[in-house]
Each structure stands twice: as C-alpha cells, then as structure tokens.
Design a protein around this motif. Structure first.
Motif, PDB file in Angstrom:
ATOM      1  N   TRP A 105       0.827  -1.200   0.000  1.00  0.00           N
ATOM      2  CA  TRP A 105       0.000   0.000   0.000  1.00  0.00           C
ATOM      3  C   TRP A 105       0.863   1.252   0.000  1.00  0.00           C
ATOM      4  O   TRP A 105       1.828   1.350   0.746  1.00  0.00           O
ATOM      5  CB  TRP A 105      -0.878   0.051   1.249  1.00  0.00           C
ATOM      6  CG  TRP A 105      -2.018  -0.903   1.287  1.00  0.00           C
ATOM      7  CD1 TRP A 105      -2.291  -1.785   2.275  1.00  0.00           C
ATOM      8  CD2 TRP A 105      -3.063  -1.052   0.319  1.00  0.00           C
ATOM      9  NE1 TRP A 105      -3.428  -2.488   1.984  1.00  0.00           N
ATOM     10  CE2 TRP A 105      -3.923  -2.056   0.783  1.00  0.00           C
ATOM     11  CE3 TRP A 105      -3.338  -0.445  -0.899  1.00  0.00           C
ATOM     12  CZ2 TRP A 105      -5.043  -2.461   0.084  1.00  0.00           C
ATOM     13  CZ3 TRP A 105      -4.454  -0.861  -1.606  1.00  0.00           C
ATOM     14  CH2 TRP A 105      -5.284  -1.846  -1.117  1.00  0.00           C
ATOM     15  N   ARG A 106       0.505   2.178  -0.846  1.00  0.00           N
ATOM     16  CA  ARG A 106       1.031   3.536  -0.815  1.00  0.00           C
ATOM     17  C   ARG A 106      -0.125   4.437  -0.430  1.00  0.00           C
ATOM     18  O   ARG A 106      -1.290   4.046  -0.523  1.00  0.00           O
ATOM     19  CB  ARG A 106       1.572   3.943  -2.191  1.00  0.00           C
ATOM     20  CG  ARG A 106       2.724   3.091  -2.649  1.00  0.00           C
ATOM     21  CD  ARG A 106       3.159   3.480  -4.047  1.00  0.00           C
ATOM     22  NE  ARG A 106       2.015   3.337  -4.964  1.00  0.00           N
ATOM     23  CZ  ARG A 106       1.975   3.799  -6.195  1.00  0.00           C
ATOM     24  NH1 ARG A 106       3.000   4.440  -6.702  1.00  0.00           N
ATOM     25  NH2 ARG A 106       0.912   3.624  -6.947  1.00  0.00           N
ATOM     26  N   ARG A 107       0.187   5.647  -0.020  1.00  0.00           N
ATOM     27  CA  ARG A 107      -0.882   6.566   0.377  1.00  0.00           C
ATOM     28  C   ARG A 107      -1.816   6.860  -0.787  1.00  0.00           C
ATOM     29  O   ARG A 107      -3.027   6.931  -0.602  1.00  0.00           O
ATOM     30  CB  ARG A 107      -0.282   7.859   0.936  1.00  0.00           C
ATOM     31  CG  ARG A 107       0.434   7.629   2.253  1.00  0.00           C
ATOM     32  CD  ARG A 107       0.996   8.897   2.815  1.00  0.00           C
ATOM     33  NE  ARG A 107       1.900   9.522   1.861  1.00  0.00           N
ATOM     34  CZ  ARG A 107       2.542  10.663   2.078  1.00  0.00           C
ATOM     35  NH1 ARG A 107       2.402  11.310   3.200  1.00  0.00           N
ATOM     36  NH2 ARG A 107       3.341  11.155   1.180  1.00  0.00           N
ATOM     37  N   ILE A 108      -1.282   6.985  -1.986  1.00  0.00           N
ATOM     38  CA  ILE A 108      -2.120   7.289  -3.150  1.00  0.00           C
ATOM     39  C   ILE A 108      -3.064   6.119  -3.440  1.00  0.00           C
ATOM     40  O   ILE A 108      -4.228   6.327  -3.806  1.00  0.00           O
ATOM     41  CB  ILE A 108      -1.263   7.644  -4.397  1.00  0.00           C
ATOM     42  CG1 ILE A 108      -2.142   8.165  -5.528  1.00  0.00           C
ATOM     43  CG2 ILE A 108      -0.437   6.480  -4.863  1.00  0.00           C
ATOM     44  CD1 ILE A 108      -2.718   9.524  -5.277  1.00  0.00           C
ATOM     45  N   ASP A 109      -2.570   4.871  -3.244  1.00  0.00           N
ATOM     46  CA  ASP A 109      -3.420   3.696  -3.458  1.00  0.00           C
ATOM     47  C   ASP A 109      -4.564   3.678  -2.448  1.00  0.00           C
ATOM     48  O   ASP A 109      -5.713   3.408  -2.790  1.00  0.00           O
ATOM     49  CB  ASP A 109      -2.609   2.412  -3.324  1.00  0.00           C
ATOM     50  CG  ASP A 109      -1.459   2.334  -4.317  1.00  0.00           C
ATOM     51  OD1 ASP A 109      -1.637   2.811  -5.456  1.00  0.00           O
ATOM     52  OD2 ASP A 109      -0.396   1.813  -3.953  1.00  0.00           O
ATOM     53  N   SER A 168      -5.762   6.253  -0.883  1.00  0.00           N
ATOM     54  CA  SER A 168      -6.644   7.380  -1.177  1.00  0.00           C
ATOM     55  C   SER A 168      -7.673   6.990  -2.249  1.00  0.00           C
ATOM     56  O   SER A 168      -8.868   7.285  -2.114  1.00  0.00           O
ATOM     57  CB  SER A 168      -5.807   8.571  -1.656  1.00  0.00           C
ATOM     58  OG  SER A 168      -6.629   9.638  -2.034  1.00  0.00           O
ATOM     59  N   ARG A 169      -7.214   6.299  -3.280  1.00  0.00           N
ATOM     60  CA  ARG A 169      -8.135   5.853  -4.347  1.00  0.00           C
ATOM     61  C   ARG A 169      -9.144   4.832  -3.815  1.00  0.00           C
ATOM     62  O   ARG A 169     -10.318   4.868  -4.172  1.00  0.00           O
ATOM     63  CB  ARG A 169      -7.336   5.261  -5.498  1.00  0.00           C
ATOM     64  CG  ARG A 169      -6.567   6.291  -6.282  1.00  0.00           C
ATOM     65  CD  ARG A 169      -5.781   5.654  -7.401  1.00  0.00           C
ATOM     66  NE  ARG A 169      -4.930   6.648  -8.030  1.00  0.00           N
ATOM     67  CZ  ARG A 169      -3.710   6.407  -8.474  1.00  0.00           C
ATOM     68  NH1 ARG A 169      -3.204   5.197  -8.389  1.00  0.00           N
ATOM     69  NH2 ARG A 169      -2.996   7.363  -9.020  1.00  0.00           N
ATOM     70  N   GLU A 215      -3.151  12.676  -0.336  1.00  0.00           N
ATOM     71  CA  GLU A 215      -2.162  11.722   0.167  1.00  0.00           C
ATOM     72  C   GLU A 215      -1.727  12.083   1.583  1.00  0.00           C
ATOM     73  O   GLU A 215      -1.579  11.208   2.441  1.00  0.00           O
ATOM     74  CB  GLU A 215      -0.929  11.704  -0.735  1.00  0.00           C
ATOM     75  CG  GLU A 215      -1.134  11.000  -2.050  1.00  0.00           C
ATOM     76  CD  GLU A 215       0.146  10.974  -2.855  1.00  0.00           C
ATOM     77  OE1 GLU A 215       1.178  10.504  -2.327  1.00  0.00           O
ATOM     78  OE2 GLU A 215       0.121  11.442  -4.006  1.00  0.00           O
ATOM     79  N   ARG A 216      -1.503  13.354   1.817  1.00  0.00           N
ATOM     80  CA  ARG A 216      -1.056  13.802   3.136  1.00  0.00           C
ATOM     81  C   ARG A 216      -2.109  13.484   4.202  1.00  0.00           C
ATOM     82  O   ARG A 216      -1.784  13.090   5.316  1.00  0.00           O
ATOM     83  CB  ARG A 216      -0.749  15.293   3.102  1.00  0.00           C
ATOM     84  CG  ARG A 216      -0.148  15.783   4.379  1.00  0.00           C
ATOM     85  CD  ARG A 216       0.286  17.214   4.249  1.00  0.00           C
ATOM     86  NE  ARG A 216       0.914  17.620   5.474  1.00  0.00           N
ATOM     87  CZ  ARG A 216       1.904  18.457   5.553  1.00  0.00           C
ATOM     88  NH1 ARG A 216       2.387  18.984   4.459  1.00  0.00           N
ATOM     89  NH2 ARG A 216       2.416  18.787   6.716  1.00  0.00           N
ATOM     90  N   VAL A 263      -4.227  11.038   4.113  1.00  0.00           N
ATOM     91  CA  VAL A 263      -4.187   9.591   4.319  1.00  0.00           C
ATOM     92  C   VAL A 263      -3.026   9.253   5.260  1.00  0.00           C
ATOM     93  O   VAL A 263      -3.162   8.434   6.165  1.00  0.00           O
ATOM     94  CB  VAL A 263      -4.060   8.823   2.981  1.00  0.00           C
ATOM     95  CG1 VAL A 263      -3.828   7.343   3.212  1.00  0.00           C
ATOM     96  CG2 VAL A 263      -5.288   9.042   2.130  1.00  0.00           C
ATOM     97  N   GLY A 264      -1.895   9.927   5.084  1.00  0.00           N
ATOM     98  CA  GLY A 264      -0.754   9.717   5.965  1.00  0.00           C
ATOM     99  C   GLY A 264      -1.075  10.096   7.403  1.00  0.00           C
ATOM    100  O   GLY A 264      -0.722   9.379   8.344  1.00  0.00           O
ATOM    101  N   ARG A 314       5.649   4.749   8.831  1.00  0.00           N
ATOM    102  CA  ARG A 314       6.122   4.641   7.466  1.00  0.00           C
ATOM    103  C   ARG A 314       7.086   3.462   7.345  1.00  0.00           C
ATOM    104  O   ARG A 314       7.950   3.267   8.181  1.00  0.00           O
ATOM    105  CB  ARG A 314       6.840   5.927   7.080  1.00  0.00           C
ATOM    106  CG  ARG A 314       7.292   5.921   5.663  1.00  0.00           C
ATOM    107  CD  ARG A 314       7.817   7.270   5.262  1.00  0.00           C
ATOM    108  NE  ARG A 314       8.287   7.174   3.911  1.00  0.00           N
ATOM    109  CZ  ARG A 314       9.354   7.785   3.459  1.00  0.00           C
ATOM    110  NH1 ARG A 314      10.049   8.561   4.247  1.00  0.00           N
ATOM    111  NH2 ARG A 314       9.729   7.629   2.220  1.00  0.00           N
TER     112      ARG A 314
END
Length: 106
Positions: free
Chosen positions: A19-23, A25-26, A38-39, A41-42, A52
């Motif tokens: 998982w990445r934050r962008i993933d 988020s989607r 993204e931020r 979500v972080g 992280r």
C-alpha cells in the motif's frame, strides 16, 4: 480501514504489492465516496498507529532457490588493503611538525 492496511493488498485484486498513500486514497474514494489527499491519508494512518515503512517489498514472483544458489557461487567481498601508516614525525595532515621547545613543554 486499519484491518485492510494490516492485511495488505492482494496483487490480483488491487494491482499493487504494497500500500502507498495514493493507493489507499483511491480505495477510500471508491469505497466511501470521500476524497482524501495523500497527506491526509498519511495523517489518518499515523492516528491509527501505523508508521512509514522504508523496506522495499519482495516481488511475489521471485525465485528464492535461485537467489540462494547465486549466493553460494558469488565471490565473497573483502575490504580493501589498509593504507600504510604515516611516519611518526608527520602530523595527520601530512605536513612536517616542529619539535616543541623545552620551555613550552612544561
């Protein structure tokens, strides 16, 4: 949400191996109809107790046996030969040093 992150993505379903934050988020937008940056979500992940991760994930298709065979046939690394020490009359910068006078040495 926390349980989804703990389980990790399914590469066949989600198309990613980590998982990445962008993933995330989607995924949040698809499931809940809420758009998060993204931020944000972080920040959410930190509030849920996640940190992280800096280690790269393993490829699901990697061949562990081939890696072990390669390790056994690879040359071992040895450190380079050490440099010779400077003469005792030289300073660490390599310049000559003056002898101290007897009156200053006390």
């Amino acid at each position: 949400m926390a349980e989804l992150v703990r389980q990790g993505p399914d590469p066949a379903v989600h198309g990613v191996v980590r998982w990445r934050r962008i993933d995330l988020s989607r995924l949040i937008e698809q499931r809940y109809g809420v758009t998060l940056a993204e931020r944000s979500v972080g920040d959410l992940l930190r509030r849920l107790g996640f940190q992280r991760m800096s280690v790269r994930p393993r490829c699901p298709e990697q061949d562990v046996a081939a890696q072990e065979a390669h390790k056994m046939t690879s040359r071992t690394w040895s450190p380079p030969a050490s440099r010779p020490e400077h003469a005792a009359s030289r300073s660490s910068s390599g310049a000559r040093t003056k002898l101290a006078s007897a009156s200053r040495a006390r």
